[in-house]
Design a protein around this motif. Structure first.
Motif, PDB file in Angstrom:
ATOM      1  N   VAL A 197      53.406  29.574  30.573  1.00 47.05           N
ATOM      2  CA  VAL A 197      52.608  30.161  31.639  1.00 47.05           C
ATOM      3  C   VAL A 197      52.771  29.344  32.916  1.00 47.05           C
ATOM      4  O   VAL A 197      52.807  28.117  32.876  1.00 47.05           O
ATOM      5  CB  VAL A 197      51.117  30.191  31.223  1.00 47.05           C
ATOM      6  N   GLY A 198      52.850  30.028  34.040  1.00 46.93           N
ATOM      7  CA  GLY A 198      52.915  29.336  35.328  1.00 46.93           C
ATOM      8  C   GLY A 198      52.342  30.200  36.430  1.00 46.93           C
ATOM      9  O   GLY A 198      52.253  31.420  36.296  1.00 46.93           O
ATOM     10  N   PHE A 199      51.905  29.583  37.520  1.00 48.07           N
ATOM     11  CA  PHE A 199      51.415  30.314  38.683  1.00 48.07           C
ATOM     12  C   PHE A 199      50.249  31.226  38.278  1.00 48.07           C
ATOM     13  O   PHE A 199      50.199  32.400  38.627  1.00 48.07           O
ATOM     14  CB  PHE A 199      52.567  31.127  39.265  1.00 48.07           C
ATOM     15  N   SER A 200      49.310  30.668  37.520  1.00 43.35           N
ATOM     16  CA  SER A 200      48.228  31.458  36.922  1.00 43.35           C
ATOM     17  C   SER A 200      47.000  31.512  37.836  1.00 43.35           C
ATOM     18  O   SER A 200      46.535  30.478  38.341  1.00 43.35           O
ATOM     19  CB  SER A 200      47.836  30.853  35.574  1.00 43.35           C
ATOM     20  N   TYR A 201      46.473  32.727  38.041  1.00 36.51           N
ATOM     21  CA  TYR A 201      45.282  32.955  38.863  1.00 36.51           C
ATOM     22  C   TYR A 201      44.331  33.909  38.138  1.00 36.51           C
ATOM     23  O   TYR A 201      44.768  34.736  37.332  1.00 36.51           O
ATOM     24  CB  TYR A 201      45.639  33.591  40.209  1.00 36.51           C
ATOM     25  N   SER A 202      43.045  33.794  38.450  1.00 37.07           N
ATOM     26  CA  SER A 202      42.071  34.749  37.915  1.00 37.07           C
ATOM     27  C   SER A 202      41.277  35.357  39.071  1.00 37.07           C
ATOM     28  O   SER A 202      41.093  34.734  40.119  1.00 37.07           O
ATOM     29  CB  SER A 202      41.118  34.073  36.922  1.00 37.07           C
ATOM     30  N   PHE A 203      40.792  36.590  38.833  1.00 36.45           N
ATOM     31  CA  PHE A 203      40.039  37.334  39.847  1.00 36.45           C
ATOM     32  C   PHE A 203      38.901  38.099  39.179  1.00 36.45           C
ATOM     33  O   PHE A 203      39.082  38.672  38.099  1.00 36.45           O
ATOM     34  CB  PHE A 203      40.946  38.330  40.578  1.00 36.45           C
ATOM     35  N   SER A 204      37.731  38.140  39.841  1.00 38.49           N
ATOM     36  CA  SER A 204      36.572  38.870  39.339  1.00 38.49           C
ATOM     37  C   SER A 204      36.235  40.037  40.263  1.00 38.49           C
ATOM     38  O   SER A 204      36.398  39.932  41.487  1.00 38.49           O
ATOM     39  CB  SER A 204      35.342  37.953  39.242  1.00 38.49           C
ATOM     40  N   ASN A 205      35.738  41.110  39.678  1.00 39.92           N
ATOM     41  CA  ASN A 205      35.277  42.245  40.465  1.00 39.92           C
ATOM     42  C   ASN A 205      34.036  41.827  41.253  1.00 39.92           C
ATOM     43  O   ASN A 205      33.081  41.291  40.683  1.00 39.92           O
ATOM     44  CB  ASN A 205      34.960  43.417  39.536  1.00 39.92           C
ATOM     45  N   LEU A 206      34.042  42.055  42.558  1.00 35.22           N
ATOM     46  CA  LEU A 206      32.924  41.606  43.393  1.00 35.22           C
ATOM     47  C   LEU A 206      31.655  42.409  43.156  1.00 35.22           C
ATOM     48  O   LEU A 206      30.548  41.899  43.301  1.00 35.22           O
ATOM     49  CB  LEU A 206      33.316  41.704  44.878  1.00 35.22           C
ATOM     50  N   THR A 207      31.791  43.670  42.789  1.00 37.50           N
ATOM     51  CA  THR A 207      30.619  44.524  42.565  1.00 37.50           C
ATOM     52  C   THR A 207      29.966  44.237  41.229  1.00 37.50           C
ATOM     53  O   THR A 207      28.742  44.159  41.109  1.00 37.50           O
ATOM     54  CB  THR A 207      31.009  46.013  42.640  1.00 37.50           C
ATOM     55  N   ASN A 208      30.774  44.063  40.201  1.00 38.98           N
ATOM     56  CA  ASN A 208      30.262  43.816  38.856  1.00 38.98           C
ATOM     57  C   ASN A 208      31.231  42.907  38.137  1.00 38.98           C
ATOM     58  O   ASN A 208      32.309  43.328  37.725  1.00 38.98           O
ATOM     59  CB  ASN A 208      30.097  45.130  38.093  1.00 38.98           C
ATOM     60  N   ALA A 209      30.852  41.644  37.997  1.00 40.74           N
ATOM     61  CA  ALA A 209      31.717  40.668  37.333  1.00 40.74           C
ATOM     62  C   ALA A 209      31.622  40.744  35.820  1.00 40.74           C
ATOM     63  O   ALA A 209      32.326  40.013  35.117  1.00 40.74           O
ATOM     64  CB  ALA A 209      31.359  39.259  37.803  1.00 40.74           C
TER      65      ALA A 209
END
Length: 506
Positions: free
Chosen positions: A350-362
């Motif tokens: 794994v490389g260049f790993s990012y995470s993102f959450s929904n702003l309306t409902n996490a």
């Protein structure tokens, strides 16, 4: 472009609950995807590679009943421009090596290239991944190159920032021929030195910087002073949090506080620059599909509220594609523990790993209905209904059975016996006039008196109780069943004996 932030206080997980098996990387997604190969053309003018963005986004929104799909979008390959024999090559602006000879060995031994690379400043917003190598990168998402007039990584970075999807740059000196080699007229012409700025749609690393050059007729193309840089500031997709950088590890989420598995599968993009918006679009499209096609068993619809995206590489050298793992709940950085896995002798990293959450409902609040539905499915699949009966206290109830034998017509004989009958989860046979009601449930047995099956240990008692209650069939309170009839011939008459059983629960 928004700055990176660290997600905190996202979801509570009960420490006593066992962790599940890791969300293994689904390597089958890459089965039909060819290993990407990019050969940097030598002696060509500046070139920027473009991709069919609309086609890639369209593949991201192709959701299905299975939330795992493969998208093989546009591919790129360096084009080689055909030129006349011994014609002039593009002008080079780097220092030329002619001493002690004009050859590859002298070029590689010249300290000016290494000294320049070691002294170069890191561009703003970038991190340096390697320094002063004698090879160029073969990374993910080739986006072209520019021939620079000076060895200046900041100029290269500024050009990268202007290219959609550019995330990594490789700057180096390259020994090229002054004239186009021809096997008869000029097989090994004099050299010039190009200063290359190459753009990539993913990270450049020491591991994927493995192209030392090539032989062009009799001319040796070689590389020196090669530096790599990665841009850590990536734009957040619309509706999602700022990028949360995880480095070289991926999320390995446990079950949530109620034992629910929030992992929803994965999607792969096999070409084009790294783009977090592809995962966001895949998440959104899956939600539209799932809401339009709810589960037939009445369980809640699972929606994607969080995703982890990264570059998956083979044996630390070849970038295979962008991987998007989707979840119905947001998970904190401490759950980023999956550094890759093996398949035979091949190591996937794994490389260049990012995470993102929904702003309306996490998705940070566990859903009891979802956990109960999942538990019901596991109880049924593992045939654990008998455990449920014991867990609910049904097996401790006593049913009293009265057996009555009647002799007709000479005389009537009545006998009564008391029997214990086990109340089961299966439906009892009863006459049409019988009234049914559920057995009264006793206090739940303590954990010391009843071992929880392994499949259910992730659930708290309240979820097991609700799931078991929904599955164990109600038992009739009173039922009269004709068991058998027989004809008996006595000394003076023929009699028929009818045996009936009346069951009464206490």
């Amino acid at each position: 472009m928004r700055s990176t932030f660290v997600i905190s206080a996202l979801v509570a997980v009960v420490a006593a609950l066992p962790a599940p098996a890791p969300q293994e990387i689904d390597l089958s997604l890459f089965a039909n995807i060819p290993t990407p190969t990019v050969i940097q053309a030598t002696g060509t003018p500046d070139k920027i590679v473009t991709y069919d963005t609309k086609a890639i986004l369209a593949s991201a929104t192709a959701a299905s009943s299975i939330s795992v799909a493969v998208s093989n979008a546009a591919s790129s390959a360096a084009s080689i421009v055909k030129r006349s024999a011994c014609g002039p090559e593009p002008t080079g602006y780097g220092p030329v090596t002619t001493s002690p000879k004009d050859d590859a060995a002298s070029f590689l031994a010249n300290p000016v290239y290494g000294n320049t690379a070691n002294a170069a400043a890191v561009p703003a917003g970038y991190v340096q991944t390697f320094k002063n190598l004698n090879a160029s990168s073969s990374a993910y998402g080739y986006l072209g190159f520019t021939n620079l007039k000076s060895y200046d990584p900041s100029t290269c970075a500024a050009k990268c920032n202007a290219i959609k999807g550019c995330m990594g740059i490789n700057v180096y000196f390259e020994r090229d021929p002054k004239y186009t080699p021809d096997k008869t007229l000029c097989p090994n012409p004099a050299s010039l030195t190009q200063i290359k700025c190459v753009y990539w749609g993913g990270p450049v690393t020491a591991a994927n910087t493995n192209n030392p050059g090539r032989t062009w007729v009799q001319f040796s193309v070689v590389v020196a002073g090669s530096n790599g840089y990665v841009n850590q500031n990536i734009a957040a997709p619309s509706g999602y949090s700022d990028a949360n950088y995880l480095g070289n590890v991926a999320i390995n989420a446990p079950y949530d506080a109620l034992g629910y598995n929030t992992y929803m599968g994965a999607k792969v993009f096999a070409a084009g620059p790294f783009n977090a918006s592809l995962c966001a679009e895949a998440c959104n499209a899956q939600n539209v599909y799932n809401l339009a096609n709810p589960p037939t068993d009445g369980s809640p619809v699972q929606t994607c509220q969080f995703f982890n995206t990264y570059i998956l590489s083979l044996n630390g050298k070849t970038a295979l594609g962008q991987y998007c793992a989707m979840y119905s709940s947001t998970w904190a950085n401490k759950y980023a523990t999956n550094a890759g896995q093996y398949q035979g002798n091949d190591h996937y990293t794994v490389g260049f790993s990012y995470s993102f959450s929904n702003l309306t409902n996490a998705g940070t609040t566990p859903n009891p209905a979802a956990a109960i539905a999942q538990a019901k499915g596991e109880i049924s699949a593992s045939s654990l209904q008998s455990y449920c009966s014991t867990f609910l206290g049904y097996n401790d109830l006593n049913a009293y059975t009265t057996a009555t034998s009647t002799t007709i017509p000479v005389s009537t004989v009545t006998s009564t016996s008391t029997l214990k009958v086990k109340a089961s989860s299966s439906t009892s046979s009863s006459s049409s006039s019988s009234k049914t009601s559920s057995l009264s449930k006793r206090a739940l047995p303590s954990s010391s008196s009843l071992a929880t099956p392994t499949a259910l240990t992730k659930y708290p008692g309240s979820i097991i109780f609700s799931a078991c209650s929904a599955l164990v069939t109600k038992v009739p309170k009173t039922a009269t069943v004709t068991v058998s009839t027989a004809t008996v011939t006595g000394a003076t008459s023929k009699s028929t004996i009818i045996k009936t059983v009346t069951t009464t629960t206490r």
